[in-house]
Scaffold this motif. Sequence first.
Motif, PDB file in Angstrom:
ATOM      1  N   LEU A  16       0.515  -1.120   0.072  1.00  0.00           N
ATOM      2  CA  LEU A  16      -0.338  -0.150   0.026  1.00  0.00           C
ATOM      3  C   LEU A  16       0.569   0.995  -0.320  1.00  0.00           C
ATOM      4  O   LEU A  16       0.367   2.153  -0.821  1.00  0.00           O
ATOM      5  CB  LEU A  16      -1.235   0.203   1.153  1.00  0.00           C
ATOM      6  N   ARG A  17       2.500   1.469   1.003  1.00  0.00           N
ATOM      7  CA  ARG A  17       2.414   2.634   1.030  1.00  0.00           C
ATOM      8  C   ARG A  17       3.565   2.960  -0.765  1.00  0.00           C
ATOM      9  O   ARG A  17       4.062   1.974  -1.427  1.00  0.00           O
ATOM     10  CB  ARG A  17       3.229   1.789   2.308  1.00  0.00           C
ATOM     11  N   PRO A  18       3.621   4.796  -0.666  1.00  0.00           N
ATOM     12  CA  PRO A  18       4.423   4.559  -1.435  1.00  0.00           C
ATOM     13  C   PRO A  18       6.073   4.980  -1.220  1.00  0.00           C
ATOM     14  O   PRO A  18       6.277   4.748  -0.435  1.00  0.00           O
ATOM     15  CB  PRO A  18       4.208   6.839  -1.357  1.00  0.00           C
ATOM     16  N   HIS A  19       6.398   4.703  -2.177  1.00  0.00           N
ATOM     17  CA  HIS A  19       8.336   4.047  -1.864  1.00  0.00           C
ATOM     18  C   HIS A  19       8.995   5.211  -2.730  1.00  0.00           C
ATOM     19  O   HIS A  19       9.518   5.595  -3.181  1.00  0.00           O
ATOM     20  CB  HIS A  19       9.015   3.338  -2.926  1.00  0.00           C
ATOM     21  N   ARG A  20       9.600   6.611  -1.486  1.00  0.00           N
ATOM     22  CA  ARG A  20      10.248   7.244  -1.660  1.00  0.00           C
ATOM     23  C   ARG A  20      11.105   8.076  -0.743  1.00  0.00           C
ATOM     24  O   ARG A  20      10.983   9.142   0.142  1.00  0.00           O
ATOM     25  CB  ARG A  20       9.012   8.956  -2.294  1.00  0.00           C
ATOM     26  N   PRO A  21      11.778   6.878  -0.667  1.00  0.00           N
ATOM     27  CA  PRO A  21      12.933   7.621   0.619  1.00  0.00           C
ATOM     28  C   PRO A  21      14.159   8.290   0.047  1.00  0.00           C
ATOM     29  O   PRO A  21      14.498   8.217  -1.205  1.00  0.00           O
ATOM     30  CB  PRO A  21      13.893   6.134   0.696  1.00  0.00           C
ATOM     31  N   TYR A  22      14.255   9.198   1.193  1.00  0.00           N
ATOM     32  CA  TYR A  22      15.343  10.041   1.322  1.00  0.00           C
ATOM     33  C   TYR A  22      16.342   9.750   2.593  1.00  0.00           C
ATOM     34  O   TYR A  22      16.008   9.309   3.515  1.00  0.00           O
ATOM     35  CB  TYR A  22      15.355  11.415   0.700  1.00  0.00           C
ATOM     36  N   ALA A  23      17.663  10.808   2.825  1.00  0.00           N
ATOM     37  CA  ALA A  23      18.783   9.830   3.227  1.00  0.00           C
ATOM     38  C   ALA A  23      17.992  10.407   4.990  1.00  0.00           C
ATOM     39  O   ALA A  23      18.472   9.525   5.849  1.00  0.00           O
ATOM     40  CB  ALA A  23      18.991  11.582   3.108  1.00  0.00           C
ATOM     41  N   GLU A  24      16.739  10.936   5.495  1.00  0.00           N
ATOM     42  CA  GLU A  24      16.445  11.337   6.759  1.00  0.00           C
ATOM     43  C   GLU A  24      15.958  10.355   7.138  1.00  0.00           C
ATOM     44  O   GLU A  24      15.545   9.825   8.405  1.00  0.00           O
ATOM     45  CB  GLU A  24      16.165  12.834   6.843  1.00  0.00           C
ATOM     46  N   LYS A  25      14.753   9.800   5.988  1.00  0.00           N
ATOM     47  CA  LYS A  25      13.673   8.704   5.585  1.00  0.00           C
ATOM     48  C   LYS A  25      14.199   7.630   6.717  1.00  0.00           C
ATOM     49  O   LYS A  25      13.853   7.020   6.971  1.00  0.00           O
ATOM     50  CB  LYS A  25      13.704   8.587   5.016  1.00  0.00           C
ATOM     51  N   LEU A  26      15.742   7.632   6.149  1.00  0.00           N
ATOM     52  CA  LEU A  26      16.111   6.109   6.220  1.00  0.00           C
ATOM     53  C   LEU A  26      16.938   6.210   7.678  1.00  0.00           C
ATOM     54  O   LEU A  26      18.295   5.278   7.621  1.00  0.00           O
ATOM     55  CB  LEU A  26      17.069   6.044   4.280  1.00  0.00           C
ATOM     56  N   VAL A  27      17.536   7.038   8.330  1.00  0.00           N
ATOM     57  CA  VAL A  27      17.626   7.200   9.144  1.00  0.00           C
ATOM     58  C   VAL A  27      17.315   6.240  10.570  1.00  0.00           C
ATOM     59  O   VAL A  27      15.455   6.240  10.383  1.00  0.00           O
ATOM     60  CB  VAL A  27      18.173   8.929   9.671  1.00  0.00           C
ATOM     61  N   THR A  28      17.968   5.460  11.297  1.00  0.00           N
ATOM     62  CA  THR A  28      17.162   5.333  12.443  1.00  0.00           C
ATOM     63  C   THR A  28      15.728   5.881  13.030  1.00  0.00           C
ATOM     64  O   THR A  28      16.889   6.246  13.451  1.00  0.00           O
ATOM     65  CB  THR A  28      18.245   4.092  13.178  1.00  0.00           C
ATOM     66  N   TYR A  29      14.863   5.411  13.546  1.00  0.00           N
ATOM     67  CA  TYR A  29      13.958   6.271  13.784  1.00  0.00           C
ATOM     68  C   TYR A  29      14.434   5.829  15.351  1.00  0.00           C
ATOM     69  O   TYR A  29      14.045   4.756  16.654  1.00  0.00           O
ATOM     70  CB  TYR A  29      13.102   5.859  13.600  1.00  0.00           C
ATOM     71  N   GLU A  30      14.863   7.262  16.555  1.00  0.00           N
ATOM     72  CA  GLU A  30      14.800   6.733  18.335  1.00  0.00           C
ATOM     73  C   GLU A  30      13.950   7.954  18.345  1.00  0.00           C
ATOM     74  O   GLU A  30      14.457   8.850  18.758  1.00  0.00           O
ATOM     75  CB  GLU A  30      16.028   6.956  17.570  1.00  0.00           C
ATOM     76  N   CYS A  31      12.735   7.136  18.588  1.00  0.00           N
ATOM     77  CA  CYS A  31      11.569   8.462  19.300  1.00  0.00           C
ATOM     78  C   CYS A  31      11.772  10.152  18.871  1.00  0.00           C
ATOM     79  O   CYS A  31      11.581  11.528  19.067  1.00  0.00           O
ATOM     80  CB  CYS A  31      12.455   8.774  21.000  1.00  0.00           C
ATOM     81  N   GLY A  32      12.050   9.926  17.529  1.00  0.00           N
ATOM     82  CA  GLY A  32      11.933  11.170  16.711  1.00  0.00           C
ATOM     83  C   GLY A  32      13.209  11.863  16.833  1.00  0.00           C
ATOM     84  O   GLY A  32      13.113  13.119  16.183  1.00  0.00           O
ATOM     85  N   GLU A  33      14.658  11.836  17.788  1.00  0.00           N
ATOM     86  CA  GLU A  33      15.163  12.369  18.422  1.00  0.00           C
ATOM     87  C   GLU A  33      16.567  11.830  16.843  1.00  0.00           C
ATOM     88  O   GLU A  33      16.549  10.743  16.561  1.00  0.00           O
ATOM     89  CB  GLU A  33      15.464  12.426  19.055  1.00  0.00           C
ATOM     90  N   PRO A  34      17.924  13.510  16.561  1.00  0.00           N
ATOM     91  CA  PRO A  34      18.695  12.398  15.832  1.00  0.00           C
ATOM     92  C   PRO A  34      18.968  11.302  16.991  1.00  0.00           C
ATOM     93  O   PRO A  34      19.898  11.668  17.832  1.00  0.00           O
ATOM     94  CB  PRO A  34      19.521  13.310  16.091  1.00  0.00           C
ATOM     95  N   SER A  35      19.995  10.140  16.203  1.00  0.00           N
ATOM     96  CA  SER A  35      20.725   8.778  17.489  1.00  0.00           C
ATOM     97  C   SER A  35      21.937   9.370  17.393  1.00  0.00           C
ATOM     98  O   SER A  35      21.619  10.023  15.681  1.00  0.00           O
ATOM     99  CB  SER A  35      20.095   7.318  16.509  1.00  0.00           C
ATOM    100  N   HIS A  36      22.874   8.804  18.253  1.00  0.00           N
ATOM    101  CA  HIS A  36      24.214   9.232  18.032  1.00  0.00           C
ATOM    102  C   HIS A  36      24.790   8.112  19.159  1.00  0.00           C
ATOM    103  O   HIS A  36      24.320   7.321  19.895  1.00  0.00           O
ATOM    104  CB  HIS A  36      23.923  10.594  18.962  1.00  0.00           C
TER     105      HIS A  36
END
Lengths: 232, 117
Positions: B28-48
């Motif tokens: 079902l989902r559209p497939h339009r990845p870019y760099a920020e989308k492909l980052v590992t998700y961690e509560c919406g914060e930039p993971s370090h």
Amino acid sequence: MNWEMVAFAFLGVLILASGFRVITTPRIVHAALYLALCFTGVAGIFLLLGADFLAATQVLIYVGAVTTLIIFAIMLSSPPEVRGEPARGSGPGGGEPARGAGPARGDEVLGGGPRPEGVQAERGWVGVLAALAALGFVAAMGVVYRGAGLPAQAASLGRTTAPLGRQIFTTYAIPFEVASVVLLAALVGAIYLSVRVPPRPSGTTPVSGPSHAGAGGEMPGEREGGANRGTP
Amino acid sequence: MDSYLEVVIFVAAGFLFVPVTMLVGKLLRPHRPYAEKLVTYECGEPSHGSAQIRYHARYYLFGLLFLVFDIETVFLYPWAVMVRHLGPIGLIEMVVFIAVLVVGLVYAWCKGVLEWV
């Protein structure tokens, strides 16, 4: 071939395969998860034998609590060991690279890297000891099965919880109370070993609850582990 | 043994739920990845940093406390089933059992284990 045989064969293959993966997977976290799968299969075997309360206990304690405890213990070990890399003394975790915990696993993970001769010899001895232990276990289980008179009476027990409760609280009351003392000893021992330093008089505001919002410098949850990684 | 048919259905449904959900999502989902989308998700914060850090030993105590009171719960269940047949002796046994464990809880409390620093 009835469906109980099918279920037993499926569970047996599940237990053997997951148990084999526990000792062969290169990642120790995966080993813990395969161990949980193995415990679940054993719970299924208990169900096949008609021991419904025992199956529920197996899932609740072994799959739920013991696996959680094992994963916590993995999280406490230093990261290079978890990842299977050679333990560096100058890593961010600091401290001693405690190799005594699992030399065989560590070397298996290392692959083709250069390793000292002593470790090689030690690994050989560990293998011999493990083989001897496995043989002894198989022999003991063979003796047990020979005297057990299999196939056991199964699926005729009915509900097992009420008779089990009667047995625990009348015939086996003393072991039941001793179990609480054993649990108390484990709890007090772990507290004594891990809480050595008094609580730090830190200036950060105490955060109640594992929420990520509003934590100034020190966030609860996983980041806290990073903040405290220097403390013993 | 036929009463476990529901359990088998439940387990099978549980195992099927994850792949079916992921397959439907993939269809079902559209497939339009870019760099920020492909980052590992961690509560919406930039993971370090690495995820495999060394955790504080305090977490082990939380796990152990959970294990201890999990076992207590398991013992409570057959006791609750049989408590009317056991009489006052059964009540005393369970009170002693819980009292011994409460000693451990009080010790943990006094040592500050329950504080979430």
